[in-house]
Write a protein that holds these residues in place. Structure first.
Motif, PDB file in Angstrom:
ATOM      1  N   LEU A 123     124.187  42.580  -0.998  1.00  0.00           N
ATOM      2  CA  LEU A 123     124.700  42.088  -2.274  1.00  0.00           C
ATOM      3  C   LEU A 123     124.022  42.814  -3.430  1.00  0.00           C
ATOM      4  O   LEU A 123     122.810  43.020  -3.416  1.00  0.00           O
ATOM      5  N   THR A 124     124.809  43.195  -4.426  1.00  0.00           N
ATOM      6  CA  THR A 124     124.206  43.732  -5.640  1.00  0.00           C
ATOM      7  C   THR A 124     123.471  42.603  -6.364  1.00  0.00           C
ATOM      8  O   THR A 124     123.641  41.421  -6.041  1.00  0.00           O
ATOM      9  N   LYS A 125     122.669  42.971  -7.346  1.00  0.00           N
ATOM     10  CA  LYS A 125     121.961  41.949  -8.119  1.00  0.00           C
ATOM     11  C   LYS A 125     122.950  40.989  -8.773  1.00  0.00           C
ATOM     12  O   LYS A 125     122.749  39.770  -8.766  1.00  0.00           O
ATOM     13  N   GLN A 126     124.015  41.543  -9.336  1.00  0.00           N
ATOM     14  CA  GLN A 126     125.009  40.693  -9.988  1.00  0.00           C
ATOM     15  C   GLN A 126     125.663  39.745  -8.989  1.00  0.00           C
ATOM     16  O   GLN A 126     125.851  38.555  -9.273  1.00  0.00           O
ATOM     17  N   ALA A 127     126.009  40.263  -7.814  1.00  0.00           N
ATOM     18  CA  ALA A 127     126.644  39.423  -6.803  1.00  0.00           C
ATOM     19  C   ALA A 127     125.686  38.344  -6.307  1.00  0.00           C
ATOM     20  O   ALA A 127     126.092  37.205  -6.061  1.00  0.00           O
ATOM     21  N   THR A 128     124.400  38.695  -6.180  1.00  0.00           N
ATOM     22  CA  THR A 128     123.400  37.713  -5.762  1.00  0.00           C
ATOM     23  C   THR A 128     123.322  36.573  -6.763  1.00  0.00           C
ATOM     24  O   THR A 128     123.328  35.393  -6.394  1.00  0.00           O
ATOM     25  N   VAL A 129     123.260  36.925  -8.038  1.00  0.00           N
ATOM     26  CA  VAL A 129     123.183  35.910  -9.090  1.00  0.00           C
ATOM     27  C   VAL A 129     124.440  35.048  -9.096  1.00  0.00           C
ATOM     28  O   VAL A 129     124.373  33.825  -9.269  1.00  0.00           O
ATOM     29  N   LYS A 130     125.591  35.683  -8.897  1.00  0.00           N
ATOM     30  CA  LYS A 130     126.848  34.937  -8.867  1.00  0.00           C
ATOM     31  C   LYS A 130     126.844  33.928  -7.722  1.00  0.00           C
ATOM     32  O   LYS A 130     127.241  32.764  -7.898  1.00  0.00           O
TER      33      LYS A 130
END
Length: 237
Positions: A186-193
């Motif tokens: 997961l990208t950082k953005q996807a992780t946060v999402k």
């Protein structure tokens, strides 16, 4: 494993190009879809929602008349038919069909039929906004391995707390387990999402339930993995 030298160069070059573009699409939408199989001449993608059976498969490429043709199987078939649809597409048609499938998932995710749906979406947006994701590479790179390990530790603690709760919430356990398993991809953005949705689902169960879960994150370092988000969680208790 496929040996490229057993196939015409133009054939494998075309496959390489389209598969690279497909992986790029998944990376751009990694908060809602993922690749579950990427092997030889086959890529399988699926909706990240654990309650969904939506998928998109690309397989069995052929080279008739010097044009690459793939078999495609997608679920749902379209916006009026939830059944699967299998058909053949030239390689240059695949991205358009994949974009249509992604659009269906995006539209489904925006459906808010009940007041509970609206509340859940508001919670999710609140957490996502609070995480203060400012890194330039947030859309491209995952968190460093140390941060991934801390997040995995928190999710392990959350899973234990959820399993030991007087009412076992299987949906939350499934969600936490899925996030943990997918962290490396997961990208950082996807992780946060994904974390935002998880906290929103937990919060929807009630403030006391949320409080009992956050207490499971004993290591303060975990709360620093993503700036702001855990502070919001603590702030509403």
């Amino acid at each position: 494993m496929i040996n490229p030298k057993e196939h015409p160069l133009a054939f494998v070059q075309n496959i390489q190009s389209i598969f690279t573009q497909i992986r790029g699409r998944v990376k751009n939408y990694s908060s809602i879809i993922r690749i579950v199989k990427d092997q030889d001449f086959k890529i399988v993608m699926e909706d990240l929602d654990p309650s969904s059976n939506f998928s998109f498969e690309i397989f069995e490429p052929e080279f008739p008349n010097n044009r690459v043709v793939f078999q495609i199987k997608q679920t749902p078939a379209n916006n009026i038919n939830l059944d699967s649809k299998e058909h053949a597409l030239f390689s240059e048609q695949i991205l358009r069909n994949l974009d249509g499938w992604i659009s269906l998932i995006t539209q489904y995710n925006n459906i808010q039929i009940s007041s509970e749906d609206k509340i859940l979406k508001a919670y999710e947006d609140e957490y996502y906004d609070s995480f203060k994701l400012t890194e330039d590479d947030a859309n491209d790179k995952p968190y460093e391995v140390g941060k991934q390990l801390m997040l995995a530790e928190f999710l392990d603690s959350a899973i234990v707390a959820l399993s030991n709760h007087e009412t076992i919430h299987e949906d939350l356990i499934i969600e936490a387990t899925a996030i943990k398993e997918e962290l490396p991809n997961l990208t950082k953005q996807a992780t946060v999402k994904r974390l935002s949705r998880f906290f929103a689902l937990v919060r929807k169960k009630g403030i006391e339930f949320l409080k009992s879960l956050i207490i499971a994150a004993k290591d303060e370092a975990i709360k620093q993995v993503v700036s702001g988000g855990f502070d919001l969680v603590k702030g509403i208790l």
